[in-house]
Design an enzyme around this catalytic site. Structure first.
Site, short mmCIF file in Angstrom:
data_model
loop_
_atom_site.label_atom_id
_atom_site.label_comp_id
_atom_site.label_asym_id
_atom_site.label_seq_id
_atom_site.Cartn_x
_atom_site.Cartn_y
_atom_site.Cartn_z
N ARG A 279 2.22 7.75 14.33
CA ARG A 279 1.08 7.73 14.71
C ARG A 279 0.38 6.45 15.53
NH1 ARG A 279 -1.50 6.28 8.35
NH2 ARG A 279 -0.26 4.26 9.52
N ARG B 137 -0.07 0.03 14.36
CA ARG B 137 -0.16 -0.47 13.56
C ARG B 137 1.91 -1.87 13.69
NH1 ARG B 137 -1.84 1.26 8.05
NH2 ARG B 137 -0.59 -0.38 7.83
N LYS C 280 -4.87 10.33 1.72
CA LYS C 280 -5.95 10.04 0.09
C LYS C 280 -7.25 9.80 1.17
CE LYS C 280 -3.58 6.68 -1.42
NZ LYS C 280 -2.52 7.04 -0.22
N ARG D 175 7.39 0.32 1.32
CA ARG D 175 6.03 0.81 1.15
C ARG D 175 6.80 2.12 0.17
NH1 ARG D 175 2.97 1.25 6.59
NH2 ARG D 175 1.37 1.83 5.58
N ARG E 118 -2.29 1.33 -9.59
CA ARG E 118 -1.02 0.92 -9.35
C ARG E 118 0.03 1.21 -9.88
NH1 ARG E 118 -1.40 0.63 -3.56
NH2 ARG E 118 -3.43 0.00 -3.06
#
Length: 215
Positions: A128, A161, A13, A172, A89
């Protein structure tokens, strides 16, 4: 051109929002930006939102909706439209937004849905890695470094992260499935959803997006 961009964490996104903003000269707005702006400017809505955030509570839908609508109504007079990222959301937010904007210049026209299989999302997020020095982003599955865990450009050790782990990601994605997929179905019923296969290279995805918007 009024757009929502939707998709699970890791669907791209942020990347495509930046391209859409530049290509179509529309205002890119995220709910995080809206909260920060209202709190920084000490608006009445910002003060109310801060009372919840200071307690670690979610800002109620009704207040989020008001803040979003207030932002859209106060875009520059020469604005060519908006791109909303991170909103709505929930189905309740979507229905309330539709009710508030029906027949107005703020009514959403198109919902871009970036669809990526969960197994790919897992690799995108869990793989990542970021260079804390130059900001370059890598992925151990799709864009590995020449030397393991060392930036190709400045030879700095890479970081990741803390919430990029299997347990956090499962939560999530589970929350996304529970709350956001009904929003997609809601706008599919209105024939506003453009389904984009986002499990391809960037240019193929962008060609698909731009062809749909240009038509």
């Amino acid at each position: 051109m009024n757009l929502f961009i939707m998709g699970a964490p890791g669907s791209g996104k942020g990347t495509f929002s930046s391209r859409l903003k530049d290509q179509y000269q529309i205002d890119h707005i995220s709910t995080g930006d809206i909260f920060r702006k209202n709190i920084k400017e000490n608006t009445a809505l910002g003060q109310e939102a801060k009372t919840y955030m200071d307690k670690g509570l979610l800002v109620p839908d009704e207040l989020v909706n008001k803040m979003v609508l207030d932002t859209l109504r106060n875009l520059p007079a020469d604005s060519k439209g908006y791109l909303l990222d991170g909103y709505p959301r929930t189905l309740e937010q979507a229905k309330a937004f539709d009710e508030m904007t029906k027949g107005t210049p703020q009514e959403v026209e198109t919902v871009l849905y970036l669809d990526v299989p969960n197994e790919v999302l897992n690799k995108r997020i869990l793989g990542r890695r970021t260079c804390p020095n130059c900001g370059e982003i890598y992925n151990i599955y799709f864009k590995p470094t020449k030397v393991e865990n060392v930036c190709d450009h400045c030879q700095t050790e890479l970081t990741y992260r803390a919430d990029d782990n299997e347990e956090s990601l499962a939560v999530r994605l589970g929350e996304y499935d529970r709350a956001t997929r009904p929003v997609i179905e809601h706008y599919q019923d209105q024939n506003k959803v453009v389904l984009v296969d986002a499990n391809r290279d960037f240019e193929a995805i962008w060609t698909d997006i731009s062809a749909n918007l240009n038509s």
